[in-house]
Design an enzyme around this catalytic site. Structure first.
Site, mmCIF file in Angstrom:
data_model
loop_
_atom_site.group_PDB
_atom_site.id
_atom_site.type_symbol
_atom_site.label_atom_id
_atom_site.label_comp_id
_atom_site.label_asym_id
_atom_site.label_seq_id
_atom_site.Cartn_x
_atom_site.Cartn_y
_atom_site.Cartn_z
ATOM 1 N N GLU A 146 0.821 -1.220 0.000
ATOM 2 C CA GLU A 146 0.000 0.000 0.000
ATOM 3 C C GLU A 146 0.855 1.271 0.000
ATOM 4 O O GLU A 146 0.858 2.042 0.964
ATOM 5 C CB GLU A 146 -0.957 -0.008 1.202
ATOM 6 C CG GLU A 146 -1.884 -1.207 1.219
ATOM 7 C CD GLU A 146 -2.854 -1.200 2.402
ATOM 8 O OE1 GLU A 146 -2.818 -0.249 3.203
ATOM 9 O OE2 GLU A 146 -3.652 -2.143 2.515
ATOM 10 N N GLU A 164 -5.099 -8.740 0.849
ATOM 11 C CA GLU A 164 -5.758 -8.421 2.123
ATOM 12 C C GLU A 164 -7.239 -8.188 1.856
ATOM 13 O O GLU A 164 -7.599 -7.511 0.884
ATOM 14 C CB GLU A 164 -5.218 -7.118 2.752
ATOM 15 C CG GLU A 164 -3.830 -7.189 3.315
ATOM 16 C CD GLU A 164 -3.402 -5.879 3.976
ATOM 17 O OE1 GLU A 164 -4.286 -5.073 4.352
ATOM 18 O OE2 GLU A 164 -2.189 -5.666 4.087
HETATM 19 O O1 IFM Z 1 -4.003 -3.066 9.253
HETATM 20 C C1 IFM Z 1 -3.978 -2.595 7.943
HETATM 21 C C2 IFM Z 1 -2.779 -3.140 7.198
HETATM 22 O O2 IFM Z 1 -1.585 -2.799 7.844
HETATM 23 C C3 IFM Z 1 -2.735 -2.597 5.799
HETATM 24 N N1 IFM Z 1 -3.999 -2.733 5.119
HETATM 25 C C4 IFM Z 1 -5.189 -2.368 5.828
HETATM 26 C C5 IFM Z 1 -5.220 -2.995 7.196
HETATM 27 C C6 IFM Z 1 -6.508 -2.588 7.942
HETATM 28 O O3 IFM Z 1 -6.553 -1.227 8.108
#
Ligand code: IFM
Length: 439
Positions: free
Chosen positions: A156, A344
């Site tokens: 990200e 994710e």
């Molecule tokens: O916890 C975060 C992660 O570090 C990166 N993506 C989103 C998750 C939830 O906010």
């Protein structure tokens, strides 16, 4: 491939053990008023010490792949220079245990915990960051490149650059959009250089990058809202993918941000646009975008959007599974992306444990089930998606929100650090065993 994800700072703890150096998240959380309730990742889930038991639990619950990140300052306490072998030893033990357990390691090099010593030199705004990152990557590849089949340069990068350097809610806590855009450029350059180092090493695995395309819809059909929505998409999506796939920044966005546009040197796009093997997509939410003169550089205000019948998560995020289908298909079509993975996906939900610490988190199951349906819809329509990872394997430190939001399949009691699989962990075990929802 069915997996789950975590990141180093969010779970490891042991922030200053075995020679680890200080990261910007160590510095940030030790300052007042940065994180809710003044919480820190000093101990987190204590995964650094409890790693063998954690991997054993992953195996028992049938996980096929585990996506985690490496703390740069465990490997290079000062960010560059002397390698701390104890830090690399830890990750080698983790990788070897995963492989013994039949779990595929998927390793991220940058999940935001940048070295404080290099921050003192400007952090990602300093162009040298790209070379420092490539050297760090090289040190990790040299130790683990023979065994790790999947590597991710950055997780990200929008969050890393914009929440850290623009909005100031994440470490290093700066409020300067010129710096955020410059940081974004150097993150891309660092990505390209690390991919070059990986290819030069002739390692047997694959390398890619993970980004987070929320799905955005204009709040109304008005031209102003549609244009605001385009700007948000350009900043969160095209700013990162256009350079990698088309060797350029989105012209309309560069025009809009004017003096904040990053400084680019001749040859940068050639470095950035190294062919990658896969693209990781983190999807959580969909938002409506409206034009608003008072809403930051993009003049765009975002509001959570939930699909009919769905509420919001404990973080106030809307639940909108079709946004995952749309994001995957749009990226597939626009970039003819190589293989994609959902790296994710998950939800922060309350959940009151019973006397045994067990949480019957049926809401999480509903969330995950519906997103798997949405993912399957994208595959049926042509998106080449090869795997799915739940965020997160266990409850952990949710950055500026501290330990309040719980995303885990496994509950962590932050008093005792005991782990207890939730209902969703057993549900996910059955999904993995069936290789699908069985519908
Ligand atoms: O916890 C975060 C992660 O570090 C990166 N993506 C989103 C998750 C939830 O906010």
């Amino acid at each position: 491939m069915w997996g789950a994800s975590t990141s180093a700072y969010q779970i490891e703890g042991a922030w200053n053990q075995d020679g680890k150096g200080e990261s910007i998240w160590d510095r940030f959380t030790h300052q007042p008023y940065r994180v809710q309730h003044g919480q820190t990742g000093d101990v987190a889930c204590d995964h650094y010490r409890r790693m063998p038991q954690d991997v054993a639990m992953m195996r028992e619950l049938g996980l096929q792949a585990y996506h985690f990140s490496i703390a740069w300052t465990r490997v290079l306490p000062e960010g560059r220079g002397q390698v701390n072998q104890k830090g690399l030893d830890f990750y080698e033990r983790l990788v070897d245990r995963l492989l013994e357990a039949g779990i595929v390691p998927n390793v991220t090099l940058n999940h935001w915990d940048y070295p404080q010593s290099l921050m003192d030199l400007g952090g990602w705004v300093n162009r040298d960051s790209a070379a420092w990152f490539a050297d760090y990557a090289g040190a990790v590849f040299a130790r683990l490149g023979d065994r790790v089949p999947f590597w991710v340069t950055h997780n990200e990068p929008w969050v890393c650059a914009f929440l850290g350097y623009g909005y100031g809610v994440h470490a290093p806590g700066l409020h300067d959009f010129s710096k955020a855009y410059q940081a974004a450029h150097h993150l891309l350059l660092a990505h390209g250089q690390a991919v070059q180092v990986y290819r030069q090493g002739g390692y047997p695995g694959q390398i890619g990058l993970v980004f987070d395309p929320n799905h955005y819809l204009p709040a109304t059909p008005s031209e102003a809202d549609q244009a605001a929505c385009r700007r948000v998409r350009q900043e969160t999506r095209e700013l990162f993918l256009d350079p990698i796939f088309f060797k350029r920044y989105p012209a309309a966005l560069m025009d809009w941000i004017g003096p904040h546009a990053p400084q680019v040197q001749a040859g940068d796009f050639e470095v950035i646009a190294q062919p990658i093997d896969f693209l990781g997509i983190n999807y959580y939410r969909t938002e409506a975008v409206a034009f608003d003169l008072e809403a930051g550089l993009l003049r765009a205000r975002t509001t959570p959007l939930s699909a009919p019948g769905w509420g919001t998560t404990a973080m106030g995020w809307g639940i909108y599974p079709a946004g995952l289908t749309a994001a995957l298909l749009e990226i597939h079509e626009k970039y003819a992306a190589p293989a994609m993975y959902v790296t994710e996906n998950g939800a922060a939900l309350e959940g009151v444990p019973d006397a045994n610490g067990f949480v019957a988190d049926w809401e999480r199951i509903a969330y995950l089930r519906e997103h798997l349906r949405a993912l399957h819809a994208a595959i049926r329509q042509g998106a080449d998606v090869r795997g799915y990872y739940v965020w997160s394997w266990m409850d952990n430190f949710e950055w500026a929100r501290g330990y309040g939001p719980r995303f885990g399949l496994v509950r962590v009691d932050f008093e005792t650090l005991a782990r207890t699989p939730k209902q969703s962990a057993y549900w996910y075990r059955d999904v993995i065993a069936r290789n699908g929802l069985g519908e």
